[in-house]
Design a protein around this motif. Structure first.
Motif, PDB file in Angstrom:
ATOM      1  N   ILE A  60       0.827  -1.214   0.000  1.00 26.50           N
ATOM      2  CA  ILE A  60       0.000   0.000   0.000  1.00 26.50           C
ATOM      3  C   ILE A  60       0.859   1.261   0.000  1.00 26.50           C
ATOM      4  O   ILE A  60       0.369   2.356  -0.297  1.00 26.50           O
ATOM      5  N   PHE A  61       2.142   1.125   0.317  1.00 29.18           N
ATOM      6  CA  PHE A  61       3.042   2.274   0.308  1.00 29.18           C
ATOM      7  C   PHE A  61       3.798   2.411  -1.007  1.00 29.18           C
ATOM      8  O   PHE A  61       4.692   3.266  -1.134  1.00 29.18           O
ATOM      9  N   ASP A  62       3.444   1.607  -1.982  1.00 28.70           N
ATOM     10  CA  ASP A  62       4.129   1.694  -3.273  1.00 28.70           C
ATOM     11  C   ASP A  62       3.845   3.048  -3.916  1.00 28.70           C
ATOM     12  O   ASP A  62       2.696   3.533  -3.923  1.00 28.70           O
ATOM     13  N   ARG A  63       4.877   3.663  -4.469  1.00 31.01           N
ATOM     14  CA  ARG A  63       4.747   4.996  -5.069  1.00 31.01           C
ATOM     15  C   ARG A  63       3.801   5.002  -6.273  1.00 31.01           C
ATOM     16  O   ARG A  63       3.176   6.026  -6.573  1.00 31.01           O
ATOM     17  N   GLY A  64       3.701   3.881  -6.946  1.00 28.15           N
ATOM     18  CA  GLY A  64       2.768   3.814  -8.067  1.00 28.15           C
ATOM     19  C   GLY A  64       1.339   3.955  -7.601  1.00 28.15           C
ATOM     20  O   GLY A  64       0.521   4.635  -8.239  1.00 28.15           O
ATOM     21  N   PHE A  65       1.010   3.338  -6.473  1.00 27.69           N
ATOM     22  CA  PHE A  65      -0.328   3.408  -5.901  1.00 27.69           C
ATOM     23  C   PHE A  65      -0.609   4.781  -5.299  1.00 27.69           C
ATOM     24  O   PHE A  65      -1.677   5.362  -5.492  1.00 27.69           O
ATOM     25  N   LEU A  66       0.370   5.343  -4.576  1.00 30.93           N
ATOM     26  CA  LEU A  66       0.148   6.591  -3.855  1.00 30.93           C
ATOM     27  C   LEU A  66       0.312   7.834  -4.722  1.00 30.93           C
ATOM     28  O   LEU A  66      -0.376   8.835  -4.507  1.00 30.93           O
ATOM     29  N   MET A  67       1.243   7.800  -5.682  1.00 30.17           N
ATOM     30  CA  MET A  67       1.609   9.016  -6.416  1.00 30.17           C
ATOM     31  C   MET A  67       1.528   8.872  -7.933  1.00 30.17           C
ATOM     32  O   MET A  67       1.919   9.803  -8.641  1.00 30.17           O
ATOM     33  N   ALA A  68       1.063   7.728  -8.445  1.00 29.93           N
ATOM     34  CA  ALA A  68       1.135   7.439  -9.877  1.00 29.93           C
ATOM     35  C   ALA A  68       2.575   7.619 -10.367  1.00 29.93           C
ATOM     36  O   ALA A  68       2.822   8.073 -11.483  1.00 29.93           O
ATOM     37  N   ASP A  69       3.515   7.259  -9.490  1.00 34.18           N
ATOM     38  CA  ASP A  69       4.942   7.453  -9.757  1.00 34.18           C
ATOM     39  C   ASP A  69       5.486   6.182 -10.418  1.00 34.18           C
ATOM     40  O   ASP A  69       6.156   5.354  -9.790  1.00 34.18           O
ATOM     41  N   GLY A  70       5.163   6.023 -11.690  1.00 36.98           N
ATOM     42  CA  GLY A  70       5.599   4.835 -12.402  1.00 36.98           C
ATOM     43  C   GLY A  70       5.387   4.991 -13.889  1.00 36.98           C
ATOM     44  O   GLY A  70       4.707   5.920 -14.356  1.00 36.98           O
TER      45      GLY A  70
ATOM     46  N   VAL B 297       6.581  -0.349 -14.091  1.00 32.28           N
ATOM     47  CA  VAL B 297       7.698  -0.146 -13.181  1.00 32.28           C
ATOM     48  C   VAL B 297       7.402   1.094 -12.356  1.00 32.28           C
ATOM     49  O   VAL B 297       7.175   2.178 -12.900  1.00 32.28           O
ATOM     50  N   THR B 298       7.393   0.952 -11.026  1.00 31.44           N
ATOM     51  CA  THR B 298       7.190   2.113 -10.161  1.00 31.44           C
ATOM     52  C   THR B 298       8.469   2.393  -9.366  1.00 31.44           C
ATOM     53  O   THR B 298       9.394   1.576  -9.343  1.00 31.44           O
ATOM     54  N   ARG B 299       8.476   3.532  -8.697  1.00 27.66           N
ATOM     55  CA  ARG B 299       9.641   3.912  -7.901  1.00 27.66           C
ATOM     56  C   ARG B 299       9.744   3.089  -6.616  1.00 27.66           C
ATOM     57  O   ARG B 299      10.682   3.237  -5.846  1.00 27.66           O
TER      58      ARG B 299
ATOM     59  N   ASP C  27       5.352   9.800   1.357  1.00 29.88           N
ATOM     60  CA  ASP C  27       6.159  11.017   1.397  1.00 29.88           C
ATOM     61  C   ASP C  27       6.203  11.595  -0.013  1.00 29.88           C
ATOM     62  O   ASP C  27       6.402  10.861  -0.985  1.00 29.88           O
ATOM     63  N   PHE C  28       6.014  12.916  -0.130  1.00 24.61           N
ATOM     64  CA  PHE C  28       6.081  13.533  -1.449  1.00 24.61           C
ATOM     65  C   PHE C  28       7.482  13.450  -2.041  1.00 24.61           C
ATOM     66  O   PHE C  28       7.648  13.355  -3.255  1.00 24.61           O
ATOM     67  N   ASN C  29       8.514  13.511  -1.210  1.00 28.57           N
ATOM     68  CA  ASN C  29       9.877  13.461  -1.709  1.00 28.57           C
ATOM     69  C   ASN C  29      10.191  12.088  -2.289  1.00 28.57           C
ATOM     70  O   ASN C  29       9.696  11.060  -1.811  1.00 28.57           O
TER      71      ASN C  29
ATOM     72  N   THR D  62      16.207   2.454  -3.147  1.00 30.65           N
ATOM     73  CA  THR D  62      14.882   1.842  -3.028  1.00 30.65           C
ATOM     74  C   THR D  62      14.603   0.967  -4.251  1.00 30.65           C
ATOM     75  O   THR D  62      14.731   1.418  -5.391  1.00 30.65           O
ATOM     76  N   GLU D  63      14.241  -0.276  -4.009  1.00 27.04           N
ATOM     77  CA  GLU D  63      14.000  -1.204  -5.113  1.00 27.04           C
ATOM     78  C   GLU D  63      12.728  -0.827  -5.873  1.00 27.04           C
ATOM     79  O   GLU D  63      11.685  -0.585  -5.262  1.00 27.04           O
ATOM     80  N   PRO D  64      12.803  -0.765  -7.201  1.00 21.53           N
ATOM     81  CA  PRO D  64      11.588  -0.504  -7.973  1.00 21.53           C
ATOM     82  C   PRO D  64      10.632  -1.694  -7.885  1.00 21.53           C
ATOM     83  O   PRO D  64      11.047  -2.820  -7.615  1.00 21.53           O
TER      84      PRO D  64
END
Length: 285
Positions: free
Chosen positions: A20-30, A92-94, A101-103, A109-111
């Motif tokens: 649930i803390f994956d950046r793809g889920f939280l920030m669309a960071d992927g 692939v997400t961050r 965290d926004f930063n 950190t493993e993708p």
């Protein structure tokens, strides 16, 4: 049951998990890619990997695996899912930094790497290729870096839903009076035998199918002009079409309720679809 790939493991889809803390889920960071499968082989795999590298680089993300390893994973999913015609999605997400965290998280950190298949047995015989697609125009409200193939697809999803509510197949997005692209495809018109499509920039996705179709068109001595065009030009065109990994070349026969050309798929789009499929099958891996 479908087999998927998550972070080094092949799993039944019901057992696949992402934090649930994956950046793809939280920030669309992927970022993601979609590779077409025809006859159990991968179409333009190398082109998709080149674009994946570019998307990762533009977002300063870590490359998850060597290309040969990704090729092996794609092929293994084809085999495990007995996929003849369809698509393979690679995302692939961050990764998971352990909290929200926004930063950006630390570089080490493993993708997160996820791949899954979609079985589409009628991919080559899509009815839309024979009847043509109908589209509406909508304002392009996406962010300014559409050349990066990110997983932030909310507005294209909204535009597709608008099209569905209007009783048509898709939407073309418009910015500053000119068409940018479709919700999940590149857009083209044909006038007096000339193929017209928006030039590459940050405004549109650099389509892998787009590149192949334009190359094949030039090899077939067709005239290609890369420039922006308006909705009015599109309505006055002789033909129109879209390209994507799943649509190949699909004619567009109606825009905002107005017929394009004869209101039926035209000969140039049909010929380009035929050439694209034939040539893609020759070099698929």
């Amino acid at each position: 049951m479908r087999t998927v790939y998550v972070n080094g493991e092949y799993l039944p889809e019901t057992e696949a998990r992402v934090s649930i803390f994956d950046r793809g889920f939280l920030m669309a960071d992927g970022v993601y890619e979609v590779v077409c499968v025809l006859g159990g082989k991968l179409v333009d795999f190398e082109g998709h990997m080149v674009r994946l590298d570019r998307s990762l680089s533009e977002l300063d993300m870590t490359r998850p695996s060597a290309r040969d390893d990704l090729l092996e994973i794609h092929r293994e999913l084809v085999t495990r899912n007995t996929l003849d015609q369809g698509l393979i999605y690679l995302q692939v997400t961050r990764g998971n930094p352990g909290d929200r965290d926004f930063n950006f998280p630390p570089k080490e950190t493993e993708p997160t790497v996820v791949l899954f298949t979609q079985d589409m047995p009628s991919l080559m015989d899509n009815p839309k290729a024979k009847r043509g697609a109908r589209v509406i125009s909508v304002p392009d409200l996406r962010w300014g870096r559409r050349d990066i193939k990110t997983v932030q697809l909310l507005y294209p999803s909204m535009a597709k839903t608008m099209a569905q509510a209007a009783g048509v197949d898709d939407a073309w997005m418009v910015e500053d009076g000119h068409v940018t692209e479709g919700t999940s495809n590149n857009a083209y018109i044909i006038k007096n035998g000339r193929i017209i499509t928006r030039a590459l920039s940050n405004d549109i996705l650099h389509g892998i199918t787009r590149a192949a179709v334009l190359r094949f068109a030039r090899e077939a001595q067709m005239e290609v002009e890369e420039r922006s065009f308006t909705i009015e030009e599109a309505k006055d065109a002789d033909e129109a079409f879209v390209t994507s990994a799943s649509a190949f070349v699909t004619p567009v026969v109606e825009l905002d309720g107005a017929a394009i050309g004869t209101g039926m798929p035209g000969p140039i789009a049909a010929r380009l679809r035929e050439i694209y499929i034939d040539e893609s099958l020759k070099v698929a891996v």
